[in-house]
Design a protein around this motif. Structure first.
Motif, PDB file in Angstrom:
ATOM      1  N   PHE A  91       0.853  -1.177   0.000  1.00 46.75           N
ATOM      2  CA  PHE A  91       0.000   0.000   0.000  1.00 46.75           C
ATOM      3  C   PHE A  91       0.893   1.233   0.000  1.00 46.75           C
ATOM      4  O   PHE A  91       1.833   1.328   0.796  1.00 46.75           O
ATOM      5  CB  PHE A  91      -0.918   0.023   1.221  1.00 46.75           C
ATOM      6  CG  PHE A  91      -2.009  -1.011   1.182  1.00 46.75           C
ATOM      7  CD1 PHE A  91      -2.591  -1.402  -0.017  1.00 46.75           C
ATOM      8  CD2 PHE A  91      -2.475  -1.590   2.362  1.00 46.75           C
ATOM      9  CE1 PHE A  91      -3.597  -2.350  -0.050  1.00 46.75           C
ATOM     10  CE2 PHE A  91      -3.481  -2.531   2.334  1.00 46.75           C
ATOM     11  CZ  PHE A  91      -4.042  -2.914   1.133  1.00 46.75           C
ATOM     12  N   ARG A  92       0.570   2.205  -0.865  1.00 43.62           N
ATOM     13  CA  ARG A  92       1.384   3.397  -1.005  1.00 43.62           C
ATOM     14  C   ARG A  92       0.593   4.637  -0.652  1.00 43.62           C
ATOM     15  O   ARG A  92      -0.626   4.647  -0.699  1.00 43.62           O
ATOM     16  CB  ARG A  92       1.905   3.505  -2.447  1.00 43.62           C
ATOM     17  CG  ARG A  92       2.743   2.318  -2.885  1.00 43.62           C
ATOM     18  CD  ARG A  92       3.119   2.419  -4.344  1.00 43.62           C
ATOM     19  NE  ARG A  92       3.920   1.278  -4.784  1.00 43.62           N
ATOM     20  CZ  ARG A  92       4.294   1.064  -6.036  1.00 43.62           C
ATOM     21  NH1 ARG A  92       3.923   1.923  -6.984  1.00 43.62           N
ATOM     22  NH2 ARG A  92       5.009   0.008  -6.339  1.00 43.62           N
ATOM     23  N   LEU A  93       1.335   5.690  -0.336  1.00 44.35           N
ATOM     24  CA  LEU A  93       0.740   6.990  -0.044  1.00 44.35           C
ATOM     25  C   LEU A  93       1.111   7.947  -1.169  1.00 44.35           C
ATOM     26  O   LEU A  93       2.299   8.246  -1.361  1.00 44.35           O
ATOM     27  CB  LEU A  93       1.259   7.548   1.286  1.00 44.35           C
ATOM     28  CG  LEU A  93       0.652   7.012   2.592  1.00 44.35           C
ATOM     29  CD1 LEU A  93       0.888   5.519   2.737  1.00 44.35           C
ATOM     30  CD2 LEU A  93       1.239   7.756   3.783  1.00 44.35           C
ATOM     31  N   PRO A  94       0.141   8.408  -1.945  1.00 45.63           N
ATOM     32  CA  PRO A  94       0.470   9.344  -3.029  1.00 45.63           C
ATOM     33  C   PRO A  94       1.043  10.636  -2.462  1.00 45.63           C
ATOM     34  O   PRO A  94       0.641  11.105  -1.402  1.00 45.63           O
ATOM     35  CB  PRO A  94      -0.880   9.585  -3.720  1.00 45.63           C
ATOM     36  CG  PRO A  94      -1.902   9.279  -2.675  1.00 45.63           C
ATOM     37  CD  PRO A  94      -1.310   8.183  -1.835  1.00 45.63           C
ATOM     38  N   GLY A 144       4.987   8.567  -1.726  1.00 46.10           N
ATOM     39  CA  GLY A 144       5.840   8.843  -0.589  1.00 46.10           C
ATOM     40  C   GLY A 144       6.687   7.636  -0.225  1.00 46.10           C
ATOM     41  O   GLY A 144       6.422   6.507  -0.662  1.00 46.10           O
ATOM     42  N   PRO A 145       7.713   7.830   0.597  1.00 39.51           N
ATOM     43  CA  PRO A 145       8.598   6.712   0.949  1.00 39.51           C
ATOM     44  C   PRO A 145       7.944   5.669   1.845  1.00 39.51           C
ATOM     45  O   PRO A 145       8.352   4.505   1.841  1.00 39.51           O
ATOM     46  CB  PRO A 145       9.763   7.405   1.665  1.00 39.51           C
ATOM     47  CG  PRO A 145       9.175   8.684   2.195  1.00 39.51           C
ATOM     48  CD  PRO A 145       8.142   9.101   1.190  1.00 39.51           C
ATOM     49  N   LEU A 146       6.931   6.066   2.613  1.00 38.84           N
ATOM     50  CA  LEU A 146       6.297   5.124   3.524  1.00 38.84           C
ATOM     51  C   LEU A 146       5.421   4.151   2.752  1.00 38.84           C
ATOM     52  O   LEU A 146       4.568   4.547   1.966  1.00 38.84           O
ATOM     53  CB  LEU A 146       5.453   5.885   4.555  1.00 38.84           C
ATOM     54  CG  LEU A 146       4.701   5.009   5.570  1.00 38.84           C
ATOM     55  CD1 LEU A 146       5.682   4.239   6.438  1.00 38.84           C
ATOM     56  CD2 LEU A 146       3.783   5.866   6.442  1.00 38.84           C
ATOM     57  N   ARG A 147       5.655   2.867   2.993  1.00 35.38           N
ATOM     58  CA  ARG A 147       4.862   1.809   2.356  1.00 35.38           C
ATOM     59  C   ARG A 147       4.432   0.799   3.421  1.00 35.38           C
ATOM     60  O   ARG A 147       5.182   0.518   4.363  1.00 35.38           O
ATOM     61  CB  ARG A 147       5.665   1.077   1.270  1.00 35.38           C
ATOM     62  CG  ARG A 147       6.407   1.997   0.296  1.00 35.38           C
ATOM     63  CD  ARG A 147       5.472   2.651  -0.685  1.00 35.38           C
ATOM     64  NE  ARG A 147       6.148   3.633  -1.522  1.00 35.38           N
ATOM     65  CZ  ARG A 147       6.750   3.354  -2.670  1.00 35.38           C
ATOM     66  NH1 ARG A 147       6.793   2.096  -3.114  1.00 35.38           N
ATOM     67  NH2 ARG A 147       7.317   4.314  -3.386  1.00 35.38           N
ATOM     68  N   GLY A 152       5.845  -5.653   6.924  1.00 32.71           N
ATOM     69  CA  GLY A 152       5.914  -4.574   7.892  1.00 32.71           C
ATOM     70  C   GLY A 152       5.866  -3.221   7.219  1.00 32.71           C
ATOM     71  O   GLY A 152       5.370  -3.081   6.091  1.00 32.71           O
ATOM     72  N   LEU A 153       6.403  -2.231   7.905  1.00 32.33           N
ATOM     73  CA  LEU A 153       6.428  -0.862   7.404  1.00 32.33           C
ATOM     74  C   LEU A 153       7.773  -0.579   6.746  1.00 32.33           C
ATOM     75  O   LEU A 153       8.829  -0.841   7.329  1.00 32.33           O
ATOM     76  CB  LEU A 153       6.218   0.138   8.547  1.00 32.33           C
ATOM     77  CG  LEU A 153       4.869   0.110   9.250  1.00 32.33           C
ATOM     78  CD1 LEU A 153       4.928   0.984  10.494  1.00 32.33           C
ATOM     79  CD2 LEU A 153       3.769   0.589   8.320  1.00 32.33           C
ATOM     80  N   ARG A 154       7.727  -0.040   5.537  1.00 28.71           N
ATOM     81  CA  ARG A 154       8.945   0.466   4.916  1.00 28.71           C
ATOM     82  C   ARG A 154       8.919   1.979   5.074  1.00 28.71           C
ATOM     83  O   ARG A 154       8.289   2.692   4.305  1.00 28.71           O
ATOM     84  CB  ARG A 154       9.019   0.087   3.441  1.00 28.71           C
ATOM     85  CG  ARG A 154      10.429   0.245   2.873  1.00 28.71           C
ATOM     86  CD  ARG A 154      10.433   0.388   1.383  1.00 28.71           C
ATOM     87  NE  ARG A 154      10.080   1.756   0.992  1.00 28.71           N
ATOM     88  CZ  ARG A 154      10.267   2.252  -0.233  1.00 28.71           C
ATOM     89  NH1 ARG A 154      10.784   1.492  -1.168  1.00 28.71           N
ATOM     90  NH2 ARG A 154       9.925   3.490  -0.518  1.00 28.71           N
TER      91      ARG A 154
END
Length: 234
Positions: A91-94, A144-147, A152-154
């Motif tokens: 899952f990504r954050l635009p 964004g870098p957070l995935r 887990g969390l990248r």
């Protein structure tokens, strides 16, 4: 599913989040291209032949269209469930929506005019203007870098936190401070995640992290449309 997740959703009949993001991105491309074509055509006319109304139209295109883009996005945002974008197994954050879109619409006619301006003698400036276009498109379409991944969390390409390292039950609502989420890990203590220009509901993000920490079986659905629908309670 916990209540914080449900509270972030208004109705199951709302526009899918991916539709808002893709519409904002491609809408910026279309508006930017139309503005660039119109502004370039106006700029190609001899100054002595430019009627006042056409000159005013050029200024209107330059400044009013980005504002119209932001207004349309805001209206669509009210009828959209803000969740995540489904990526390749994550899952990504635009990022940068809608602000990079508005900047693209604003800059596109200026850059196009620099490229085709016959009075411009600087080859270097033309080359820079041409190179700016793909950079603008990249900024508009990046995430964004957070995935969120099944493991887990990248947080960044070099910083990952596996789900089971997080303390059970967290992050709690009080661990959300503005655009920052505080995570308590078993070995490294407190870690913070700050989202800047990412388009995300921070409370929804914190509730999603808590949900996947507490429900290992649900992690396999991360990065899938079905998993996102289950997470959002659709």
């Amino acid at each position: 599913m916990e209540q914080p997740l449900a509270r972030t959703q208004r109705s199951a009949s709302m526009m899918p989040f991916a539709a808002l993001v893709h519409g904002a991105r491609f809408g910026a491309l279309v508006l930017g291209a139309v503005s660039a074509a119109l502004y370039t055509w106006i700029g190609s006319l001899p100054a002595s032949e430019l009627p006042l109304w056409l000159l005013l139209t050029g200024f209107l295109v330059l400044f009013a269209v980005p504002l119209l883009y932001l207004l349309l996005f805001r209206l669509a945002r009210r009828w959209t469930r803000v969740t995540f974008v489904v990526g390749a197994g994550e899952f990504r954050l635009p990022r940068g929506v809608p602000w990079f879109g508005a900047v693209f619409v604003l800059q596109a006619p200026i850059v196009a005019n620099l490229i085709v301006q016959p009075e411009l003698d600087s080859l270097a400036l033309r080359v820079v203007a041409v190179l700016v276009v793909p950079l603008m498109v990249w900024a508009l379409f990046r995430s964004g870098p957070l995935r969120l991944t099944p493991d887990g969390l990248r947080i960044s390409p070099r910083h990952r936190v596996v789900w089971d390292v997080l303390e059970p039950g967290g992050p709690y609502p009080e661990h959300v401070q503005g655009r920052t989420i505080w995570l308590l890990t078993r070995y490294d203590g407190w870690k913070s995640i700050t989202v800047h220009d990412e388009l995300v509901d921070v409370e929804f993000l914190a509730a999603a992290i808590r949900h996947y920490r507490e429900n290992p079986a649900a992690r396999a659905g991360i990065g899938t449309r079905a998993g996102l629908d289950a997470l959002a309670g659709a």
